[in-house]
Design a protein around this motif. Structure first.
Motif, PDB file in Angstrom:
ATOM      1  N   LYS A   1       3.678   1.591  -4.284  1.00 34.52           N
ATOM      2  CA  LYS A   1       5.082   1.087  -5.593  1.00 34.52           C
ATOM      3  C   LYS A   1       4.691   1.268  -6.784  1.00 34.52           C
ATOM      4  O   LYS A   1       4.780   1.291  -7.928  1.00 34.52           O
ATOM      5  CB  LYS A   1       6.013  -0.098  -4.865  1.00 34.52           C
ATOM      6  N   SER A   2       3.098  -0.529  -6.546  1.00 35.56           N
ATOM      7  CA  SER A   2       2.342  -0.411  -8.101  1.00 35.56           C
ATOM      8  C   SER A   2       1.929   1.120  -9.063  1.00 35.56           C
ATOM      9  O   SER A   2       2.698   0.644  -9.900  1.00 35.56           O
ATOM     10  CB  SER A   2       1.170  -0.876  -7.269  1.00 35.56           C
ATOM     11  N   THR A   3       1.812   1.485  -8.111  1.00 40.61           N
ATOM     12  CA  THR A   3       1.281   2.409  -8.828  1.00 40.61           C
ATOM     13  C   THR A   3       2.145   3.585  -8.712  1.00 40.61           C
ATOM     14  O   THR A   3       1.936   4.176 -10.536  1.00 40.61           O
ATOM     15  CB  THR A   3       0.677   3.806  -7.529  1.00 40.61           C
TER      16      THR A   3
ATOM     17  N   GLY B   1       0.983  -1.254   0.546  1.00 40.48           N
ATOM     18  CA  GLY B   1      -0.145  -0.056   0.125  1.00 40.48           C
ATOM     19  C   GLY B   1       0.540   1.203   0.439  1.00 40.48           C
ATOM     20  O   GLY B   1       0.483   2.715   0.337  1.00 40.48           O
TER      21      GLY B   1
HETATM   22  P1  ADP Z   1       1.952  -1.369  -3.741  1.00 39.59           P
HETATM   23  O1  ADP Z   1       2.126  -1.731  -4.654  1.00 39.59           O
HETATM   24  O2  ADP Z   1       2.884  -0.751  -2.465  1.00 39.59           O
HETATM   25  O3  ADP Z   1       1.504  -2.192  -2.743  1.00 39.59           O
HETATM   26  P2  ADP Z   1      -0.302   0.343  -4.783  1.00 39.59           P
HETATM   27  O4  ADP Z   1       0.128   1.020  -5.615  1.00 39.59           O
HETATM   28  O5  ADP Z   1      -0.767  -1.114  -5.269  1.00 39.59           O
HETATM   29  O6  ADP Z   1       0.039  -0.004  -3.440  1.00 39.59           O
HETATM   30  O7  ADP Z   1      -1.783   1.475  -4.046  1.00 39.59           O
HETATM   31  C1  ADP Z   1      -1.181   2.682  -3.012  1.00 39.59           C
HETATM   32  C2  ADP Z   1      -2.409   2.963  -2.394  1.00 39.59           C
HETATM   33  O8  ADP Z   1      -3.136   3.431  -3.744  1.00 39.59           O
HETATM   34  C3  ADP Z   1      -3.244   1.969  -1.340  1.00 39.59           C
HETATM   35  O9  ADP Z   1      -3.514   2.699  -0.775  1.00 39.59           O
HETATM   36  C4  ADP Z   1      -4.417   1.577  -2.746  1.00 39.59           C
HETATM   37  O10 ADP Z   1      -5.144   1.496  -1.619  1.00 39.59           O
HETATM   38  C5  ADP Z   1      -4.626   3.031  -3.257  1.00 39.59           C
HETATM   39  N1  ADP Z   1      -5.115   2.467  -4.424  1.00 39.59           N
HETATM   40  C6  ADP Z   1      -4.131   1.890  -5.344  1.00 39.59           C
HETATM   41  N2  ADP Z   1      -5.017   2.044  -6.841  1.00 39.59           N
HETATM   42  C7  ADP Z   1      -5.919   2.519  -5.968  1.00 39.59           C
HETATM   43  C8  ADP Z   1      -7.553   2.663  -7.124  1.00 39.59           C
HETATM   44  N3  ADP Z   1      -7.589   2.100  -8.618  1.00 39.59           N
HETATM   45  N4  ADP Z   1      -8.924   3.800  -6.777  1.00 39.59           N
HETATM   46  C9  ADP Z   1      -8.592   3.386  -5.232  1.00 39.59           C
HETATM   47  N5  ADP Z   1      -7.441   3.314  -4.364  1.00 39.59           N
HETATM   48  C10 ADP Z   1      -5.964   2.650  -5.427  1.00 39.59           C
END
Ligand code: ADP
Ligand code: MG
Length: 650
Positions: free
Chosen positions: A44-46, A41
């Motif tokens: 990273k993925s974002t 959370g």
């Molecule tokens: P990681 O890959 O580090 O686990 P993410 O990048 O997937 O984290 O997510 C970062 C934050 O953004 C998290 O709190 C997640 O809930 C939120 N998030 C990611 N994608 C979405 C989305 N499409 N809508 C709402 N919140 C999102």
């Protein structure tokens, strides 16, 4: 070089704002190997999606080799992505029904990159899977699948590889293999950015970035990013121009493949179109056949024929009040013969049915009483024997002409001329055989016996009036005036008061009847078009329904296709062509079935049917356009899916 400046990514959830990335500035040099770590959370993925052009930031600037890319359109991102980058996902995201080789070459279809023939095979070798090329994805282990995904990421010869927890779903041995491959790629000069949970993997990278709550916490250089002297030259790319036809053919292949994978479902949605088209083709064929034979019969009657009936105003033609009669009599015939100068022939007819016997054979048929001009007016010169004469009529001779059907039923192969038959127990001698007229589909015109009218009235039916009077007018130009003359003569002879004249007598003329026939055939074809429209509508809705289900079901696939370079247009085409394949093959089968039905009908009923090329083409074109019209909405829906959201879909 990739350069992020003050990147922010906000997700709005109702009134809440979720900051996935709060503020990230970051430079990544060519040839580096960067690991990103951090709790779940932390964004990273974002960050990876933004770096990999799968998503755009809410704020901030992103430059690739100095070119601003943060606000490009989805299609522009797709092009850039397939030129520069390869993406590896934790969930592999391969298309399960395709082989390893097909999965690997998928991005090439969208990038139109020209590569050597053995390129894909070569990539499989690089990931140690050269012997699995033709295996379906679901026949491979997790580690093997991820290696296929790596090969796919490499197929467009990217400069950068992004890998989001590529080993997250794998055992440690597979993990090792994957990492070995990634390091090898980096040695070849490809920049690698990897998200991982494993400390061990992070420490093997050249640079380690740790994230927390959407910001970079630490950024640590582990080893130098020195340029590898052995690094392969950047391979020159050349894009080939795929011809439109080739592209369409490829879409068709894909369409047929997915339809094959869902045979029952595609079959059922085809059925709707099939039934509609078959019904229309068959009905049009039968309708055309019927119309042709009616027209042929009408034209054999001659168009200058008038048929006069007693009006429907009084049942039986007798008025209760005044004693006026509108029944037609032989005196009327005589009068019209004498006084109507425009008439060439006049003949009365009386109609009835009769039970006919010959030896032990029995047949029920139509009995028609007429005068000799009947032969000329109806082109009824006997094919064998002769017609009766005026003398026969005046003497009320019991002589008869019989139609082909009666001959067949009573005489089989025997010559009937001169034989005696009984009509309602009255004995008649056969003078001749009437020419074959065929059937109108409902009535057999050859199932008839023609006898002298006086014989019919006085010896058989016991009536002293006639049912109708037929007149052949000398020239078509007299038709209208003759009708008026006839009516006036009759009004005065029958003393019809003006108030009763309107419905006292009916005159039909052949032109009217022909009009009526063509009118009714117009109505018929209008009706058929309505049926066609309704059935295609129903079939189209069926297709739309199936396509919508298919889009939902294949959301992930659409996301993946977009992630590897498909543009909106590509997805739109893919689904549209699938819809067209369903409807056009339904239409094609419908034509075949409809043709079969019309052949069977014509065999069973003896009607002539005729299928026209135009009706076949029309059916085909209509069914294909049904596919396009009803496919557009689902296809558009698919094409507007966001790649990352679609990939996340379950
Ligand atoms: P990681 O890959 O580090 O686990 P993410 O990048 O997937 O984290 O997510 C970062 C934050 O953004 C998290 O709190 C997640 O809930 C939120 N998030 C990611 N994608 C979405 C989305 N499409 N809508 C709402 N919140 C999102
Ligand atoms: Mg993640």
């Amino acid at each position: 070089m990739l350069e992020l400046k003050n990147i922010k990514k906000v997700y709005r959830m109702g009134n809440n704002e979720v900051y996935a990335i709060r503020d990230v500035s970051l430079k990544i040099d060519d040839g580096d190997f960067v690991a990103i770590m951090g709790p779940s959370g932390s964004g990273k993925s974002t960050l990876m999606h933004i770096l990999g052009l799968l998503d755009i930031p809410s704020e901030g600037s992103y430059q690739i080799d100095g070119k601003e890319v943060s606000q490009l359109s989805e299609d522009e991102l797709a092009v850039l992505r397939s030129q520069l980058m390869g993406f590896i996902f934790q969930q592999f995201n391969l298309l399960p029904r395709m082989t390893a080789l097909e999965n690997i070459s998928l991005p090439l279809f969208y990038s139109k990159l020209s590569i050597p023939n053995d390129h894909c095979q070569e990539l499989l070798k690089q990931v140690f899977l050269e012997d699995r090329a033709l295996h379906k994805i679901n026949e491979l282990s997790g580690g093997q699948q991820q290696r296929v995904a790596i090969a796919r990421a490499l197929v467009n010869r990217p400069n950068i590889i992004f890998a989001d927890e590529p080993t997250g779903n794998l055992d440690s041995k597979s993990q090792e293999e994957i990492l070995k491959i990634l390091h090898h790629l980096n040695d070849l000069g490809i920049t690698v950015v990897i998200v991982t949970h494993e400390e061990e993997i992070g420490l093997q990278a050249k640079r380690l970035i740790r994230m927390r709550d959407g910001v970079i916490q630490t950024d640590q250089r582990i080893s130098d990013n020195k340029k590898n002297q052995n690094a392969a030259e950047v391979i020159k790319r050349s894009y080939f121009h795929q011809t439109f036809m080739r592209e369409i053919v490829e879409y068709f292949n894909q369409g047929i493949r997915t339809l094959n994978a869902n045979k029952i479902r595609s079959g059922l949605s085809m059925l709707g179109i099939l039934i509609g088209v078959a019904a229309v083709v068959a009905m049009l064929a039968v309708g055309r056949g019927a119309q042709k034979s009616i027209e042929a019969q009408l034209s054999s009657l001659g168009s200058n024929l008038l048929i006069l009936h007693s009006g429907a105003v009084r049942i039986g033609g007798v008025s209760q009040e005044s004693g006026m009669t509108t029944r037609l009599s032989l005196d009327d015939v005589q009068m019209l013969k004498e006084r109507l100068s425009s008439a060439r022939y006049v003949s009365p007819t009386v109609n009835g049915r009769g039970q006919v016997t010959y030896q032990n054979k029995n047949w029920n048929t139509q009995i028609l009483g007429a005068m000799p001009p009947y032969m000329l007016m109806h082109a009824a010169t006997p094919t064998l024997g002769k017609f009766f004469s005026d003398d026969d009529n005046l003497k009320r001779n019991r002589v008869a002409l019989i139609g082909a059907t009666v001959v067949r039923e009573l005489f089989a192969d025997k010559n009937p001329i001169g034989e005696f038959i009984k009509i309602n127990k009255v004995s008649f001698q056969i003078l001749g055989i009437l020419p074959v007229k065929g059937s109108t589909g409902f009535r057999d015109q050859d199932d008839v016996i023609v006898i002298p009218v006086l014989t019919a009235m006085h010896r058989l039916m016991g009536k002293d009036w006639v049912d109708s009077i037929e007149l052949e007018i000398k020239d078509a130009k007299f038709l209208d005036s003759a009708q008026d003359d006839i009516l006036n003569l009759l009004y005065s002879r029958h003393k019809v008061p003006p108030s009763q004249q309107e419905n006292a007598f009916n005159i039909h003329n052949m032109a009217d009847i022909q009009d009526a026939v063509s009118q009714s055939s117009k109505t018929m074809s209008l009706l058929l078009s309505v049926i066609a429209a309704i059935s295609l509508l129903v079939g189209g809705i069926g297709i739309m329904n199936i396509m919508l289900v298919s889009v939902t079901e294949r959301t992930k696939e659409i996301g993946l296709r977009k992630a590897v370079g498909a543009k909106r247009k590509d997805i739109l085409f893919q689904f549209l062509i699938e819809a067209v394949v369903v409807s056009a093959s339904g239409g094609f089968m419908g034509i075949v079935v409809g043709w079969g039905i019309s052949e069977i009908l014509s065999l069973l009923s003896g009607w002539s049917t005729s299928i026209s090329l135009s009706s076949v083409l029309l059916a085909f074109i209509f069914s294909a356009s049904t596919g396009i019209i009803f496919g557009i909405y689902p296809a558009r829906k698919a094409s507007f899916l966001h790649p990352i959201e679609a990939l996340r879909h379950d």
